[in-house]
Write a protein that holds these residues in place. Structure first.
Motif, PDB file in Angstrom:
ATOM      1  N   SER A 231       8.358   7.725  11.255  1.00  0.00           N
ATOM      2  CA  SER A 231       9.541   8.432  11.783  1.00  0.00           C
ATOM      3  C   SER A 231       9.695   9.817  11.149  1.00  0.00           C
ATOM      4  N   ILE A 232       9.225   9.979   9.905  1.00  0.00           N
ATOM      5  CA  ILE A 232       9.295  11.300   9.263  1.00  0.00           C
ATOM      6  C   ILE A 232       8.230  12.232   9.834  1.00  0.00           C
ATOM      7  N   LEU A 233       7.005  11.722   9.960  1.00  0.00           N
ATOM      8  CA  LEU A 233       5.892  12.582  10.397  1.00  0.00           C
ATOM      9  C   LEU A 233       5.854  12.815  11.905  1.00  0.00           C
ATOM     10  N   TRP A 234       6.179  11.755  12.686  1.00  0.00           N
ATOM     11  CA  TRP A 234       6.042  11.850  14.144  1.00  0.00           C
ATOM     12  C   TRP A 234       7.366  11.708  14.898  1.00  0.00           C
ATOM     13  N   ARG A 235       8.474  11.621  14.151  1.00  0.00           N
ATOM     14  CA  ARG A 235       9.810  11.477  14.745  1.00  0.00           C
ATOM     15  C   ARG A 235       9.945  10.226  15.622  1.00  0.00           C
ATOM     16  N   SER A 236       9.108   9.234  15.342  1.00  0.00           N
ATOM     17  CA  SER A 236       9.200   7.970  16.086  1.00  0.00           C
ATOM     18  C   SER A 236       8.444   6.887  15.322  1.00  0.00           C
ATOM     19  N   TRP A 237       8.763   5.608  15.616  1.00  0.00           N
ATOM     20  CA  TRP A 237       8.080   4.491  14.955  1.00  0.00           C
ATOM     21  C   TRP A 237       6.763   4.119  15.632  1.00  0.00           C
ATOM     22  N   ASP A 238       6.431   4.824  16.716  1.00  0.00           N
ATOM     23  CA  ASP A 238       5.264   4.431  17.517  1.00  0.00           C
ATOM     24  C   ASP A 238       3.936   4.539  16.762  1.00  0.00           C
ATOM     25  N   GLN A 239       3.884   5.404  15.755  1.00  0.00           N
ATOM     26  CA  GLN A 239       2.617   5.623  15.038  1.00  0.00           C
ATOM     27  C   GLN A 239       2.523   4.777  13.763  1.00  0.00           C
ATOM     28  N   LYS A 240       3.308   3.678  13.708  1.00  0.00           N
ATOM     29  CA  LYS A 240       3.365   2.900  12.459  1.00  0.00           C
ATOM     30  C   LYS A 240       2.011   2.324  12.047  1.00  0.00           C
ATOM     31  N   GLU A 241       1.181   1.956  13.042  1.00  0.00           N
ATOM     32  CA  GLU A 241      -0.149   1.414  12.701  1.00  0.00           C
ATOM     33  C   GLU A 241      -0.994   2.478  12.002  1.00  0.00           C
ATOM     34  N   GLN A 242      -0.941   3.707  12.545  1.00  0.00           N
ATOM     35  CA  GLN A 242      -1.687   4.830  11.972  1.00  0.00           C
ATOM     36  C   GLN A 242      -1.168   5.145  10.561  1.00  0.00           C
ATOM     37  N   ALA A 243       0.157   5.114  10.428  1.00  0.00           N
ATOM     38  CA  ALA A 243       0.782   5.381   9.122  1.00  0.00           C
ATOM     39  C   ALA A 243       0.365   4.325   8.099  1.00  0.00           C
ATOM     40  N   ALA A 244       0.318   3.063   8.525  1.00  0.00           N
ATOM     41  CA  ALA A 244      -0.058   1.973   7.613  1.00  0.00           C
ATOM     42  C   ALA A 244      -1.473   2.175   7.073  1.00  0.00           C
ATOM     43  N   GLU A 245      -2.393   2.606   7.950  1.00  0.00           N
ATOM     44  CA  GLU A 245      -3.766   2.862   7.520  1.00  0.00           C
ATOM     45  C   GLU A 245      -3.817   4.021   6.519  1.00  0.00           C
ATOM     46  N   ALA A 246      -3.082   5.094   6.826  1.00  0.00           N
ATOM     47  CA  ALA A 246      -3.117   6.301   5.995  1.00  0.00           C
ATOM     48  C   ALA A 246      -2.475   6.085   4.625  1.00  0.00           C
ATOM     49  N   LEU A 247      -1.479   5.191   4.563  1.00  0.00           N
ATOM     50  CA  LEU A 247      -0.739   4.994   3.304  1.00  0.00           C
ATOM     51  C   LEU A 247      -1.522   4.232   2.241  1.00  0.00           C
ATOM     52  N   LYS A 248      -2.654   3.602   2.643  1.00  0.00           N
ATOM     53  CA  LYS A 248      -3.465   2.805   1.705  1.00  0.00           C
ATOM     54  C   LYS A 248      -2.581   1.801   0.955  1.00  0.00           C
ATOM     55  N   LEU A 249      -1.872   0.974   1.718  1.00  0.00           N
ATOM     56  CA  LEU A 249      -0.860   0.106   1.111  1.00  0.00           C
ATOM     57  C   LEU A 249      -1.283  -1.345   0.907  1.00  0.00           C
ATOM     58  N   THR A 250      -2.491  -1.702   1.347  1.00  0.00           N
ATOM     59  CA  THR A 250      -2.901  -3.109   1.226  1.00  0.00           C
ATOM     60  C   THR A 250      -3.319  -3.440  -0.214  1.00  0.00           C
ATOM     61  N   ALA A 251      -3.461  -4.733  -0.493  1.00  0.00           N
ATOM     62  CA  ALA A 251      -3.841  -5.183  -1.833  1.00  0.00           C
ATOM     63  C   ALA A 251      -5.200  -4.620  -2.245  1.00  0.00           C
ATOM     64  N   SER A 252      -6.164  -4.620  -1.316  1.00  0.00           N
ATOM     65  CA  SER A 252      -7.502  -4.107  -1.670  1.00  0.00           C
ATOM     66  C   SER A 252      -7.466  -2.605  -1.949  1.00  0.00           C
ATOM     67  N   ASP A 253      -6.633  -1.866  -1.199  1.00  0.00           N
ATOM     68  CA  ASP A 253      -6.481  -0.419  -1.462  1.00  0.00           C
ATOM     69  C   ASP A 253      -5.863  -0.192  -2.836  1.00  0.00           C
ATOM     70  N   ALA A 254      -4.799  -0.949  -3.127  1.00  0.00           N
ATOM     71  CA  ALA A 254      -4.095  -0.795  -4.411  1.00  0.00           C
ATOM     72  C   ALA A 254      -5.022  -1.133  -5.585  1.00  0.00           C
ATOM     73  N   LYS A 255      -5.873  -2.128  -5.391  1.00  0.00           N
ATOM     74  CA  LYS A 255      -6.827  -2.514  -6.445  1.00  0.00           C
ATOM     75  C   LYS A 255      -7.855  -1.409  -6.654  1.00  0.00           C
TER      76      LYS A 255
END
Length: 317
Positions: A231-255
């Motif tokens: 919502s901050i970057l694209w002014r909508s929740w529609d890109q949430k899948e793309q945002a999730a990938e970019a944020l590197k938020l999964t357990a394997s990314d954090a490790k």
């Protein structure tokens, strides 16, 4: 059981299996082989789906309504030894943050964690797992009590973020979280933090500084949720899948980024698919890490913790 959108192929096979078993029970037709074939296909489908989960699908799993919450973990770990402690001795008792003493085997721990609700009434009662400043101050009070009596601290993180309301800001939300980060960094007892669901932003960090930070396989840990980032970057929740990938938020990314020290494996299908196995894995992880930390002196504990956090974000070009 509730199914997420990507789990629908599993639901279809599960329904077929139940129908097949029902036919076998209600008639003289031998459906054993058919049931076995469906069971085999079901297991293969599960393995295929859960082996290739996207970041957004893991976020969805971390929010699954049947996923065990903090109190579920504590009850499974401590049985009837858990004694809940209340209040920050200042404002009130925050129901989104729970804490108290409990035993695993013969060892006493101070358990602290965010608690979500499981229906509309309890979600409102628990403020959707979003703590106010008094929640973080309660957590700090309990940690200082644990330090006084030499009791190790275990924190269970599961929050969509600290409560962002006006009254929370008026009572010093930012200061309460910052104070916890400072005090946790220099706590003289072992601290084990476990992200069991959502680990969002400062709300998670307020109880997330530890000698060991562990993460369940389908939990996530990030500075912001995918929806809010979108919502901050694209002014909508529609890109949430793309945002999730970019944020590197999964357990394997954090490790990989050394934000967490270890990943706790979940059963096939997520923590809610086999609660007993999840609780067993969490218990073993707590006991293993405490065993490694219990003989360190308070000075060594604090020094190692400080070095760990000071080393984060440093990289060689």
């Amino acid at each position: 059981m509730e199914y997420l959108d990507f789990e629908l192929p599993i639901k279809e096979l599960q329904d077929q299996l139940e129908k097949c078993q029902l036919i076998g029970e209600e008639s003289d037709v031998d459906v054993t082989q058919t049931c076995k074939k469906i069971e085999k296909k079901l297991l293969e489908t599960k393995k295929e789906i859960y082996k290739n989960l996207t970041a957004w699908q893991r976020v969805q799993l971390s929010r699954h309504p049947d996923r065990p919450y903090t109190l579920d973990h504590i009850k499974a770990l401590c049985g009837n030894t858990f004694l809940e402690l209340h209040g920050d001795r200042n404002v009130k008792d925050d129901k989104a943050m729970i804490g108290g003493l409990g035993k695993i085997g013969d060892q006493t721990y101070m358990f602290i964690g965010q608690q979500k609700g499981f229906n509309t009434k309890t979600r409102q009662y628990r403020n959707f797992g979003m703590s106010n400043p008094e929640g973080y101050r309660k957590a700090l009070r309990l940690m200082k009590s644990a330090e006084k009596f030499g009791i190790p601290v275990v924190t269970l993180i599961d929050t969509p973020g600290a409560y962002p309301g006006l009254e929370a800001e008026e009572r010093g939300q930012g200061e309460a979280i910052a104070r916890n980060i400072l005090e946790m960094a220099r706590l003289k007892v072992p601290v084990i933090a476990i992200v069991i669901g959502e680990g969002a932003s400062g709300g998670a960090l307020g109880i997330g500084v530890g000698d060991r930070v562990l993460m369940l396989e389908n939990a996530w840990y990030s500075v912001i949720s995918p929806e809010n980032c979108s919502s901050i970057l694209w002014r909508s929740w529609d890109q949430k899948e793309q945002a999730a990938e970019a944020l590197k938020l999964t357990a394997s990314d954090a490790k990989k980024l050394k934000v967490v020290d270890a990943i706790i494996k979940e059963p096939l299908g997520g923590a809610h698919a086999d609660r007993a196995a999840t609780f067993k894995a969490v218990k073993e992880a707590i006991e293993k890490n405490y065993e490694e930390l219990k003989n360190l002196s308070p000075k060594d504990l604090v020094n190692q913790r400080m070095e760990k956090y000071l080393g984060m974000g440093v990289f060689k070009g």
